[in-house]
Design an enzyme around this catalytic site. Structure first.
Site: not given
Ligand SMILES: [Zn+2]
Length: 365
Positions: A39, A81, A134, A251, A256, A260, A298-299
């Site tokens: 993620d 997500s 996700t 995942e 992620d 962040h 996912d990004h």
């Molecule tokens: Zn995020």
């Protein structure tokens, strides 16, 4: 000396043979599919991890084919997500925040449902909680990623064979029509229920519900970096008893969250845990024909970069540092790494929706 050189060159030949075997395209027919989602894992995070490892072999170096995915959603060039999981799991772009449905709320089939319809066993393994955005894309159909009770209901209805991650509270607080908690419903449906990775490792048959925490499971910096690979390996072990094959989504959720938070140390722990888990699946695919492993994101999160400490990098290196351009998601392309049966079908620049479409096309062969 001559003898030593001979021994050395024989050893090198063995290493290079093992390496080229690793790289060789496998047969086409796909029976098992394992999808890894880091993620928020962009090329910056992967690069930072490779630098951190001093360019020693990572799972990413083992990929047989590599692609790049465009991650924009239906209503935003920067996806969340939920929309990207929907794209990866169903082959459809939707609006940010939506799970398993088109913007007009039409429900669309996900890969877990698709595999189930083919008679395959299915599994979901995450390090956050099993109804987070996700995994939700692979198990549910809801207007909002925040409708967690409804996502849990969808999950209980779908009944994947293996579920592992956090999220106990969603099963405990959520009551079925007959007033019982969804956790009790799952046990009634024959699920073995465990609360630790150690107890999960001791299970021997499906179905299994493994909920390691009330909410999200802890980060690798707290629980160590072997957990995800241990859980993934055991999930594969449970699922591959099915002669029809299996579909498993794994995942690395906290990549992620570390990005962040702009926390490079946490990010490296998460990458290490993810790397080990991917390596364990690559090892499985290497010894089990008909297994395809896809590793993507996912990004991209936080615009992770690896900077030279010295503006003048033309002489020698003066060190690098990992940094974060933003606290949010970005529109950067994300990498895709493919290994195993039909892996060659996953190279090039593609839409995130193509990942699902290509998986379905290789399963149909
Ligand atoms: Zn995020």
């Amino acid at each position: 000396m001559k003898k030593l050189i001979l021994v050395l060159s024989a050893a090198l030949l063995l290493v290079s043979q093992a390496y080229s075997k690793d790289k060789a395209p496998k047969e086409d027919k796909v029976k098992n599919v394992i999808v890894f989602i880091g993620d928020g894992m962009g090329l910056g995070a992967v690069s930072a991890w490779m630098v951190d490892q001093d360019y020693a072999m990572t799972c990413f170096d083992r990929a047989q084919f590599v692609g790049l995915c465009k991650t924009y959603s239906k209503n935003n060039r920067v996806t969340d997500s939920a929309a990207s999981a929907t794209a990866l799991a169903t082959g459809n772009k939707t609006n940010n925040g939506m799970i398993g449905m088109l913007p007009d709320e039409t429900k669309v089939q996900n890969l877990t449902e698709y595999a189930k319809a083919m008679g395959k066993s299915t599994g979901i393994v995450v390090t956050s909680h099993v109804v987070d955005a996700t995994p939700a894309g692979f198990i549910a159909h809801q207007k909002s990623r925040d409708d967690r009770d409804e996502i849990t209901e969808d999950l209980v209805e779908l009944k994947p064979d293996v579920l592992a991650g956090g999220g106990r509270k969603y099963f405990e607080r959520n009551k079925s029509k007959n007033g019982r908690s969804l956790l009790e419903e799952m046990k009634d449906a024959g699920y073995a229920y465990v609360e630790t990775p150690e107890d999960f490792a001791a299970t021997s048959k499906t179905p299994v519900l493994a909920l390691f925490a009330d909410g999200s499971y802890s980060m690798a910096i707290d629980h160590g970096t072997d957990c995800l690979s241990d859980v993934t390996s055991h999930a594969i072990d449970l699922l591959d008893d099915d002669k029809n094959g299996f579909f498993l989504m794994v995942e690395g959720s906290h990549i992620d969250h570390a990005a962040h938070a702009g926390n490079a140390e946490q990010l490296m722990f998460e990458m290490e845990e993810f790397d080990k888990a991917v390596n364990s699946a690559f090892d499985y695919a290497q010894t089990h024909d008909g297994t395809l492993v896809i590793v993507t994101a996912d990004h991209e999160t936080a615009g992770v970069y690896v900077l030279s400490n010295d503006k003048d990098f033309t002489k020698g290196e003066s060190g690098v540092k990992v940094g974060f351009a933003t606290g949010s998601h970005t529109a950067s392309l994300v990498p895709l790494y493919a290994f195993g049966a039909s892996a060659y079908k996953f190279s090039g620049v593609m839409e995130n929706t193509d990942v699902c479409k290509r998986i379905i096309s290789v399963l149909q062969k």
